[in-house]
Every structure is written in structure tokens, then in C-alpha cells.
Design a protein around this motif. Sequence first.
Motif, PDB file in Angstrom:
ATOM      1  N   LEU A 180       0.833  -1.193   0.000  1.00 52.24           N
ATOM      2  CA  LEU A 180       0.000   0.000   0.000  1.00 52.24           C
ATOM      3  C   LEU A 180       0.875   1.254   0.000  1.00 52.24           C
ATOM      4  CD1 LEU A 180      -2.822  -1.013   2.509  1.00 52.24           C
ATOM      5  CD2 LEU A 180      -2.860  -1.084   0.008  1.00 52.24           C
ATOM      6  N   PRO A 181       0.340   2.376  -0.482  1.00 54.18           N
ATOM      7  CA  PRO A 181       1.146   3.590  -0.581  1.00 54.18           C
ATOM      8  C   PRO A 181       1.657   4.073   0.771  1.00 54.18           C
ATOM      9  CG  PRO A 181      -0.886   3.795  -1.854  1.00 54.18           C
ATOM     10  CD  PRO A 181      -1.012   2.552  -1.035  1.00 54.18           C
ATOM     11  N   GLY A 182       2.809   4.763   0.714  1.00 53.02           N
ATOM     12  CA  GLY A 182       3.386   5.336   1.922  1.00 53.02           C
ATOM     13  C   GLY A 182       4.804   4.855   2.132  1.00 53.02           C
ATOM     14  N   ILE A 183       5.400   5.322   3.213  1.00 56.64           N
ATOM     15  CA  ILE A 183       6.775   4.948   3.546  1.00 56.64           C
ATOM     16  C   ILE A 183       6.808   3.499   3.992  1.00 56.64           C
ATOM     17  CG2 ILE A 183       8.729   5.436   5.062  1.00 56.64           C
ATOM     18  CD1 ILE A 183       7.586   8.286   5.368  1.00 56.64           C
ATOM     19  N   ARG A 184       7.615   2.698   3.298  1.00 53.82           N
ATOM     20  CA  ARG A 184       7.776   1.304   3.691  1.00 53.82           C
ATOM     21  C   ARG A 184       8.791   1.233   4.828  1.00 53.82           C
ATOM     22  NH1 ARG A 184       8.704  -1.600  -2.043  1.00 53.82           N
ATOM     23  NH2 ARG A 184       9.813   0.353  -2.433  1.00 53.82           N
ATOM     24  N   HIS A 185       8.374   0.674   5.936  1.00 56.35           N
ATOM     25  CA  HIS A 185       9.192   0.718   7.147  1.00 56.35           C
ATOM     26  C   HIS A 185       9.638  -0.652   7.621  1.00 56.35           C
ATOM     27  CE1 HIS A 185       5.419  -0.417   9.076  1.00 56.35           C
ATOM     28  NE2 HIS A 185       4.855   0.568   8.392  1.00 56.35           N
ATOM     29  N   GLY A 186       8.866  -1.703   7.333  1.00 61.11           N
ATOM     30  CA  GLY A 186       9.240  -3.049   7.730  1.00 61.11           C
ATOM     31  C   GLY A 186       9.258  -3.273   9.229  1.00 61.11           C
TER      32      GLY A 186
END
Length: 334
Positions: A120-126
Motif C-alpha cells: 500500500l502507498p506510503g513509507i515502507r518501514h518493515g
Amino acid sequence: EPARPAIGYWTDTNVVVTDADAQKIRRFPDFEHFSFNGPVLAGERKGKGTFQRRIVAYDIASGERRFRIPDARNPVVTAGGKRIAFLPTRARDDLALSVWMRMGTGRVRKLAQFSPAPGLPGIRHGMRGGAVPLDIAFDKRGRTMAMAGGLETIRAFDVWLVDVRTKKVTRMTRGNHSHSPSLSPDGGRLVVRVESDEACPDDVFGEILIGKVRVISTATGERKTLTSFDCDLFYDTPRWIDNRSLLAVRATKDDTETFGYDLDIVRIDAASGAITEVVTDGNPCCLTTSPSLGKVAYEFTDRPGFSVLDLESGSILDFPEGHYVPHLAGENRF
């Protein structure tokens, strides 16, 4: 010439802004949160509904309302009063994963948003459990934002930089242990608190989570750790006071103190790591700094009220009981 706003605080009924000599400039309604910079104060007001919030901006000198930002909370006034960053209510962002800013033109923009799930859109943080914005800080001009994201409940967080103009996001830390960011006035360096994996046993609280201070170049990512993990001596709340040095709270184990630690405010040279004592009277804590004013404000664990120290002159203003949670013009952070 109108008095220059410098110090803000809560009383039992109001928010008060004073000049650098503690002379009152203006009283405002009681806010949930507030921030001020230059001629502008922004305060968070409750709405009629339980979760309704809005930010109202005021001219400090006249007390007149300048504008309001609906569905907004936790303001940070930066860039000399020209920009206001804020967190959204769920009416603006139903997942509350973003940070927004009202620009000097009046335009409101979303600066950054964490992805709610893979793909999904947005900052991928894991990060396990997800990530929400926890803390934000800006350079003096309001051009770069440092954002800590994660979950306080599981003590997992990291720090990202966001270019306010382009919205470019750069991850500055990994490992889920870095938070409490502060940017140097010129935006060239970031300081974070790195939390230890393991807690220290404590006679008063059972256990405490200690941290160490780390400085990171925003241009190259080069990092320098200035303090170490030590249950008997550690440093907390690092905040830049100029482009070369930062202030922090030093905690030294001392069984004669009520809470088991003697607290002092110290200055740390970012290049050499040299430490100089700044405030040693009482147990100062919860500091906030203003590089533009050259001041640090702090509360105490062992007495009510707060104090404001001018670092150049060495003069201290003491605010008695009934004055709470100091703010300084030019904090550029929550």
C-alpha cells in the motif's frame, strides 16, 4: 518596537507567552498543545466531539486570530512562523499515519505518510506492528523534517528525514531503537537517542530503559556515537543548541536521590564528544532548547516550576509552582 516572544508555558487556566525577561506579552486560552515561533502561536483546541480537534493560529502581539486548520492537532510552528506542521485527526486521515504542513501561502500539504501494510502507498518501514508518527523536528528554516516513526507500546521506532519541498524521504536509522530526533539549525546533522535492547534493574521503578546519543550527517549518513550504554551513567533528551554542540540530560546513579539518580544538564561537542556541565543545581530534566534564542528551559524532578537559562550570559529565570511545561520560541519540534 513590540516585545519579542521567547518563553511560553501553561498555568492552571491559561497559556502565557513572555519576552526573554519573563515579562508577559499575552495570555491565551488553555490549549491541548501549542507551539510558537516568530510572531505566530498555534494552539490545539478541542471540538464538540470527543475526537474533534482544530489548530488556531494567533498573532502574539495583538492576540488576534489569523486562521484555523480543521481536523488538526499537535502543531509545530517553524520557519520563523511561516509554516505550521501538524498531525491529522482521523477526520482528515482515518489511519492517522501522516504528517501535514500549512505553508506560508496558506496551502495545506501532506508531507509524509507511513504505509499501513505491505503493497500500500506510503513509507515502507518493515517494522513489526506498523508505524505511526511519534515525534517530529525541523531545522531553523523549516526545510527539513526529522520524523520518528514506530510504536511506543512495543518500544520500536526509527527515524526518517523528509525534504519539505520535494517530499523526498530518507531513512536515517535502522534496528527499531532510534527516536527523539533533533536537527541542527542548519540541517546538516541529526541527533537521536538510541535505546538499549535490555533494561537496567532499578530499585524505584523496577527497571528503566537507557539510551545513548548518536549524531548522523544528513548529507552522507556518517554516524558518530557520543555516549555509551551504562546503567550507572547515561544521557538522555539530546537537543541541538547550535551547529556544533548539543545539550542533554546526564543521569548518574545516586542512591541518596529520591528517584535513584542525580540529574544534570550537560553540553556535548558533536565533533570531539567533550562534555561540559551546564546545570548541576537540583535535578533538571525534560529540557527544550532554542538555538535562535540561545536558551534552554527545563523542569525538575525534585521541585515544582521550571527554569530558563541563557547560555551566553549565564543568567537564569526561575518560574515558581503553578507554571508548567515550558516552551521556547524556535524549538521547531513537538
